[in-house]
Scaffold this motif. Structure first.
Motif, mmCIF file in Angstrom:
data_model
loop_
_atom_site.group_PDB
_atom_site.id
_atom_site.type_symbol
_atom_site.label_atom_id
_atom_site.label_comp_id
_atom_site.label_asym_id
_atom_site.label_seq_id
_atom_site.Cartn_x
_atom_site.Cartn_y
_atom_site.Cartn_z
ATOM 1 N N GLY A 11 0.836 -1.187 0.000
ATOM 2 C CA GLY A 11 0.000 0.000 0.000
ATOM 3 C C GLY A 11 0.872 1.239 0.000
ATOM 4 O O GLY A 11 2.062 1.187 -0.347
ATOM 5 N N VAL A 12 0.306 2.370 0.404
ATOM 6 C CA VAL A 12 1.068 3.619 0.427
ATOM 7 C C VAL A 12 2.293 3.482 1.317
ATOM 8 O O VAL A 12 3.417 3.840 0.924
ATOM 9 N N ALA A 13 2.109 2.966 2.535
ATOM 10 C CA ALA A 13 3.231 2.862 3.472
ATOM 11 C C ALA A 13 4.314 1.926 2.959
ATOM 12 O O ALA A 13 5.510 2.234 3.040
ATOM 13 N N GLY A 14 3.927 0.769 2.441
ATOM 14 C CA GLY A 14 4.908 -0.206 1.993
ATOM 15 C C GLY A 14 5.693 0.257 0.786
ATOM 16 O O GLY A 14 6.927 0.142 0.747
ATOM 17 N N LEU A 15 4.996 0.785 -0.220
ATOM 18 C CA LEU A 15 5.700 1.246 -1.425
ATOM 19 C C LEU A 15 6.582 2.455 -1.117
ATOM 20 O O LEU A 15 7.713 2.553 -1.617
ATOM 21 N N ALA A 16 6.078 3.375 -0.296
ATOM 22 C CA ALA A 16 6.888 4.542 0.056
ATOM 23 C C ALA A 16 8.141 4.121 0.817
ATOM 24 O O ALA A 16 9.235 4.663 0.580
ATOM 25 N N THR A 17 8.008 3.160 1.711
ATOM 26 C CA THR A 17 9.176 2.682 2.453
ATOM 27 C C THR A 17 10.174 2.020 1.513
ATOM 28 O O THR A 17 11.398 2.227 1.642
ATOM 29 N N MET A 264 -5.781 5.616 11.901
ATOM 30 C CA MET A 264 -6.509 6.691 12.563
ATOM 31 C C MET A 264 -7.816 6.990 11.858
ATOM 32 O O MET A 264 -8.006 6.656 10.681
ATOM 33 N N ALA A 265 -8.731 7.599 12.583
ATOM 34 C CA ALA A 265 -9.971 8.060 11.979
ATOM 35 C C ALA A 265 -9.644 9.014 10.838
ATOM 36 O O ALA A 265 -8.648 9.744 10.894
ATOM 37 N N PRO A 266 -10.468 9.045 9.793
ATOM 38 C CA PRO A 266 -10.137 9.853 8.617
ATOM 39 C C PRO A 266 -10.419 11.340 8.772
ATOM 40 O O PRO A 266 -10.167 12.108 7.845
ATOM 41 N N ASN A 267 -10.891 11.781 9.930
ATOM 42 C CA ASN A 267 -11.398 13.143 10.054
ATOM 43 C C ASN A 267 -10.339 14.227 9.921
ATOM 44 O O ASN A 267 -10.660 15.368 9.584
ATOM 45 N N LEU A 268 -9.093 13.915 10.199
ATOM 46 C CA LEU A 268 -8.019 14.891 9.996
ATOM 47 C C LEU A 268 -7.399 14.787 8.601
ATOM 48 O O LEU A 268 -6.592 15.624 8.220
ATOM 49 N N GLY A 269 -7.740 13.732 7.867
ATOM 50 C CA GLY A 269 -7.176 13.545 6.539
ATOM 51 C C GLY A 269 -5.678 13.310 6.548
ATOM 52 O O GLY A 269 -4.968 13.741 5.638
ATOM 53 N N ARG A 270 -5.177 12.599 7.562
ATOM 54 C CA ARG A 270 -3.729 12.479 7.713
ATOM 55 C C ARG A 270 -3.208 11.050 7.621
ATOM 56 O O ARG A 270 -2.001 10.815 7.777
ATOM 57 N N GLY A 271 -4.069 10.062 7.386
ATOM 58 C CA GLY A 271 -3.603 8.682 7.398
ATOM 59 C C GLY A 271 -2.505 8.412 6.393
ATOM 60 O O GLY A 271 -1.412 7.928 6.741
ATOM 61 N N ALA A 272 -2.747 8.705 5.123
ATOM 62 C CA ALA A 272 -1.734 8.481 4.094
ATOM 63 C C ALA A 272 -0.539 9.411 4.284
ATOM 64 O O ALA A 272 0.609 9.022 4.032
ATOM 65 N N CYS A 273 -0.808 10.634 4.744
ATOM 66 C CA CYS A 273 0.289 11.578 4.985
ATOM 67 C C CYS A 273 1.292 11.017 5.982
ATOM 68 O O CYS A 273 2.511 11.041 5.748
#
Length: 341
Positions: A11-17, A264-273
């Motif tokens: 996913g985002v975390a794995g590919l970015a790493t 985390m909950a999506p309300n801050l929009g920071r999960g992928a960040c």
């Protein structure tokens, strides 16, 4: 000898790493249980910290060129009246999950990715310098190494989709027990998302256009316009969870990143960040440290306190935004806070 990492999850975390470690001279092998890259997906907001991480990965310029750019946001009530406003100084680049994943994948040789190959941690921990658990909120790596740490149900459901319309700004409408968000997308369409209490009537059938229209049909014109375009579109429905790991993000030569560590909950929009920042920080820590063990400890020191705070803040905002009671007081407090900026 070049250092080697095994990364579980593409996913985002794995590919970015994987990209980040390759850029410091490591070899990597990414193992993913799915047979191909996840495609589609709604828009992800890349806040400035995430853009700096993408610059570190060498793809920031491309994302800026492809993304929709947004400054600030409005918080409205169901009648369309302003509750509060996020200032224009808070800006984000909006890019679809599918395009972001494809961009990261393009930075890696095809031989680095092993599709449809789930791994057991016990089979690989001794085969590399570092094993990175990037396998998401229901992480098998986390379950294996941190058996007491499990995902926590938030009691809310998220609905997401994309419709053929164009908007130029971001808004969230907060009602009683539910919210409805609208953002631009990177391809000139409209991304929408809703969040509501799991026990609300009709949630079991909420992933249909008619059910969403029934739930939000009395809300203001901006929401109504999106609802009118739902027929024939896909709606993603999922129960929401978060993870606040009560232990270090590192155990031995195993580290967890992204949702595996701090969903985390999506309300801050920071999960992928935060997943992107994890990748950049892990690589920098490993590059600067005298040995792998110290690099992993540095990664944990730099990321765990901050991400745990964000998880807690997002959980609180999820509760506030979908509150069933006290919404009038909630809205007035938001107005006062906005006017005091």
């Amino acid at each position: 000898m070049r250092k080697h990492a095994i990364i579980i999850g593409a996913g985002v975390a794995g590919l970015a790493t994987a990209v980040a470690l390759r850029r410091i001279g490591w070899t990597v092998a990414v193992y993913e249980r799915a047979s191909e890259l996840a495609n589609g997906g709604t828009a992800l907001g890349m806040w400035p910290e995430a853009m700096r991480a993408l610059d570190h990965l060498g793809v920031g310029g491309y994302v800026r060129d492809q993304a929709a750019y947004s400054r600030g946001a409005r918080i409205l009530d169901p009648a369309g009246s302003m509750i509060g406003q996020i200032p224009e100084s808070r800006c984000a680049h909006l890019i679809s999950r599918g395009r972001l994943l494809a961009t990261l994948l393009d930075q890696l040789p095809a031989t680095d990715i092993h599709w449809a190959q789930p791994l057991k941690l016990a089979d690989v921990a001794h085969e590399s310098d570092v094993v990175v658990g990037a396998d998401g909120i229901h992480s098998v790596v986390r379950a294996r190494c941190w058996s007491s740490a499990a995902e926590h149900a938030l009691g809310t459901v998220a609905l997401r989709g994309v419709v053929d319309a164009e908007v130029s700004s971001v808004s969230e409408t907060w009602g009683r027990g539910a919210l409805f968000g609208i953002t631009p997308t990177d391809d000139g369409r409209t991304n929408w998302f809703a969040c509501l209490r799991s026990d609300r009537l009709g949630v079991a059938d909420a992933a249909t256009p008619r059910a969403v229209q029934n739930m939000f049909g009395s809300w203001h014109g901006g929401v109504a316009d999106v609802l009118s375009r739902l027929e024939g579109t896909a709606i993603d429905r999922r129960e929401l969870f978060d993870v606040s790991l009560p232990h270090p993000y590192v155990r031995g030569n195993v580290a967890v990143v992204g949702d595996a560590a701090h969903a985390m909950a999506p309300n801050l929009g920071r999960g992928a960040c935060e997943s992107l920042v994890d990748a950049a920080v892990l690589a920098r820590a490993l590059e600067a440290a005298p040995d792998v063990a110290e690099g992993l400890r540095r990664y944990n020191r730099l990321r765990r306190p901050r991400t745990r705070r964000i998880v807690k803040t997002a959980r609180t905002l999820n509760r506030i935004a979908t509150a069933e009671r006290g919404t009038r007081v909630r809205n007035e407090m938001i107005r006062l806070l906005a006017s005091s900026r």
